[in-house]
Motif scaffolding. Structure first.
Motif, PDB file in Angstrom:
ATOM      1  N   GLU A  59      12.629 -10.764  -2.494  1.00 16.53           N
ATOM      2  CA  GLU A  59      12.203 -11.245  -1.176  1.00 16.53           C
ATOM      3  C   GLU A  59      11.989 -10.076  -0.213  1.00 16.53           C
ATOM      4  OE1 GLU A  59      13.768 -13.919   2.581  1.00 16.53           O
ATOM      5  OE2 GLU A  59      14.734 -14.209   0.642  1.00 16.53           O
ATOM      6  N   LEU A  60      12.889  -9.108  -0.235  1.00 17.10           N
ATOM      7  CA  LEU A  60      12.771  -7.936   0.633  1.00 17.10           C
ATOM      8  C   LEU A  60      11.490  -7.160   0.347  1.00 17.10           C
ATOM      9  CD1 LEU A  60      13.864  -5.874   2.700  1.00 17.10           C
ATOM     10  CD2 LEU A  60      15.193  -4.865   0.815  1.00 17.10           C
ATOM     11  N   MET A  61      11.191  -6.964  -0.923  1.00 24.86           N
ATOM     12  CA  MET A  61       9.996  -6.203  -1.284  1.00 24.86           C
ATOM     13  C   MET A  61       8.721  -6.934  -0.862  1.00 24.86           C
ATOM     14  SD  MET A  61      11.498  -3.584  -2.303  1.00 24.86           S
ATOM     15  CE  MET A  61      10.121  -2.613  -2.848  1.00 24.86           C
ATOM     16  N   GLY A  62       8.705  -8.238  -1.009  1.00 23.27           N
ATOM     17  CA  GLY A  62       7.566  -9.015  -0.528  1.00 23.27           C
ATOM     18  C   GLY A  62       7.438  -8.949   0.979  1.00 23.27           C
ATOM     19  N   HIS A  63       8.579  -8.962   1.654  1.00 26.64           N
ATOM     20  CA  HIS A  63       8.593  -8.878   3.123  1.00 26.64           C
ATOM     21  C   HIS A  63       7.997  -7.545   3.592  1.00 26.64           C
ATOM     22  CE1 HIS A  63       9.857  -9.690   7.188  1.00 26.64           C
ATOM     23  NE2 HIS A  63      10.598  -8.590   7.216  1.00 26.64           N
ATOM     24  N   ILE A  64       8.306  -6.474   2.870  1.00 24.61           N
ATOM     25  CA  ILE A  64       7.743  -5.162   3.212  1.00 24.61           C
ATOM     26  C   ILE A  64       6.221  -5.199   3.093  1.00 24.61           C
ATOM     27  CG2 ILE A  64       7.531  -2.762   2.435  1.00 24.61           C
ATOM     28  CD1 ILE A  64      10.562  -2.940   1.697  1.00 24.61           C
ATOM     29  N   GLN A  65       5.718  -5.745   1.997  1.00 24.31           N
ATOM     30  CA  GLN A  65       4.265  -5.812   1.777  1.00 24.31           C
ATOM     31  C   GLN A  65       3.574  -6.639   2.863  1.00 24.31           C
ATOM     32  OE1 GLN A  65       2.360  -4.536  -1.068  1.00 24.31           O
ATOM     33  NE2 GLN A  65       4.190  -3.297  -1.342  1.00 24.31           N
ATOM     34  N   LEU A  66       4.128  -7.803   3.150  1.00 22.89           N
ATOM     35  CA  LEU A  66       3.524  -8.676   4.165  1.00 22.89           C
ATOM     36  C   LEU A  66       3.568  -8.026   5.541  1.00 22.89           C
ATOM     37  CD1 LEU A  66       2.218 -11.395   4.775  1.00 22.89           C
ATOM     38  CD2 LEU A  66       4.513 -12.353   5.052  1.00 22.89           C
ATOM     39  N   THR A  67       4.674  -7.382   5.865  1.00 25.90           N
ATOM     40  CA  THR A  67       4.784  -6.708   7.163  1.00 25.90           C
ATOM     41  C   THR A  67       3.814  -5.545   7.255  1.00 25.90           C
ATOM     42  OG1 THR A  67       7.101  -7.385   7.352  1.00 25.90           O
ATOM     43  CG2 THR A  67       6.368  -5.576   8.763  1.00 25.90           C
ATOM     44  N   ALA A  68       3.629  -4.812   6.165  1.00 24.87           N
ATOM     45  CA  ALA A  68       2.655  -3.710   6.163  1.00 24.87           C
ATOM     46  C   ALA A  68       1.262  -4.239   6.490  1.00 24.87           C
ATOM     47  CB  ALA A  68       2.664  -3.004   4.810  1.00 24.87           C
ATOM     48  N   SER A  69       0.893  -5.361   5.894  1.00 24.14           N
ATOM     49  CA  SER A  69      -0.408  -5.970   6.154  1.00 24.14           C
ATOM     50  C   SER A  69      -0.529  -6.398   7.617  1.00 24.14           C
ATOM     51  CB  SER A  69      -0.609  -7.168   5.231  1.00 24.14           C
ATOM     52  OG  SER A  69      -1.796  -7.853   5.548  1.00 24.14           O
ATOM     53  N   LYS A  73      -3.126  -4.865  10.475  1.00 23.99           N
ATOM     54  CA  LYS A  73      -4.022  -5.701  11.286  1.00 23.99           C
ATOM     55  C   LYS A  73      -3.784  -5.463  12.773  1.00 23.99           C
ATOM     56  CE  LYS A  73      -4.503  -9.231   7.781  1.00 23.99           C
ATOM     57  NZ  LYS A  73      -3.885 -10.418   7.221  1.00 23.99           N
ATOM     58  N   LYS A  74      -2.513  -5.414  13.163  1.00 20.00           N
ATOM     59  CA  LYS A  74      -2.164  -5.194  14.574  1.00 20.00           C
ATOM     60  C   LYS A  74      -2.727  -3.861  15.074  1.00 20.00           C
ATOM     61  CE  LYS A  74       1.807  -4.745  17.639  1.00 20.00           C
ATOM     62  NZ  LYS A  74       3.254  -4.694  17.748  1.00 20.00           N
ATOM     63  N   LEU A  75      -2.735  -2.854  14.209  1.00 20.32           N
ATOM     64  CA  LEU A  75      -3.221  -1.528  14.581  1.00 20.32           C
ATOM     65  C   LEU A  75      -4.718  -1.347  14.348  1.00 20.32           C
ATOM     66  CD1 LEU A  75      -0.210   0.452  13.095  1.00 20.32           C
ATOM     67  CD2 LEU A  75      -0.704   0.082  15.526  1.00 20.32           C
ATOM     68  N   GLY A  76      -5.390  -2.394  13.866  1.00 20.62           N
ATOM     69  CA  GLY A  76      -6.828  -2.344  13.632  1.00 20.62           C
ATOM     70  C   GLY A  76      -7.219  -1.561  12.383  1.00 20.62           C
TER      71      GLY A  76
END
Length: 114
Positions: A59-69, A73-76
């Motif tokens: 779950e943690l590793m998936g959370h890292i990937q999703l947060t990176a995405s 997006k937030k940074l364009g």
């Protein structure tokens, strides 16, 4: 880990520019950026490297990937592309043995990375 620089940053014993934080991870600006955008995504749980990840960390590793995405997006960065890198072991370029990811963007990248 008492001597781990990322554990000290997560515990806020050392200053860093925090870009994002939640209960599981922290994202900070790299102090030696290699791109216009260079963010380190660090789990708050100490895990030495990708080789030390277990089923418990899924779950943690998936959370890292999703947060990176989401950060990209937030940074364009998603408009032109970005790179998410994990270095594993000394030959893989890992210098801090607390798993982390480099979110890189703001310029074109070559392949192979070198």
């Amino acid at each position: 880990m008492a001597d781990c620089i990322f554990c000290k940053i997560v515990a806020k014993e050392m200053n860093s520019k925090i870009v994002y934080e939640d209960e599981k991870i922290m994202a900070i600006e790299d102090i030696n950026p290699v791109a216009p955008v260079h963010i380190l995504i660090i789990p708050k749980k100490h895990i030495a490297s990708l080789d030390a990840v277990t089923d418990e960390d899924l779950e943690l590793m998936g959370h890292i990937q999703l947060t990176a995405s989401k950060l990209a997006k937030k940074l364009g960065l998603n408009q032109n592309g970005y790179r998410l890198v994990n270095n594993c072991g000394s030959w893989g370029g890992q210098t801090v043995f607390h798993i982390h990811y480099h979110l890189l963007g703001g310029r074109a990248f070559a392949w192979p990375p070198g």
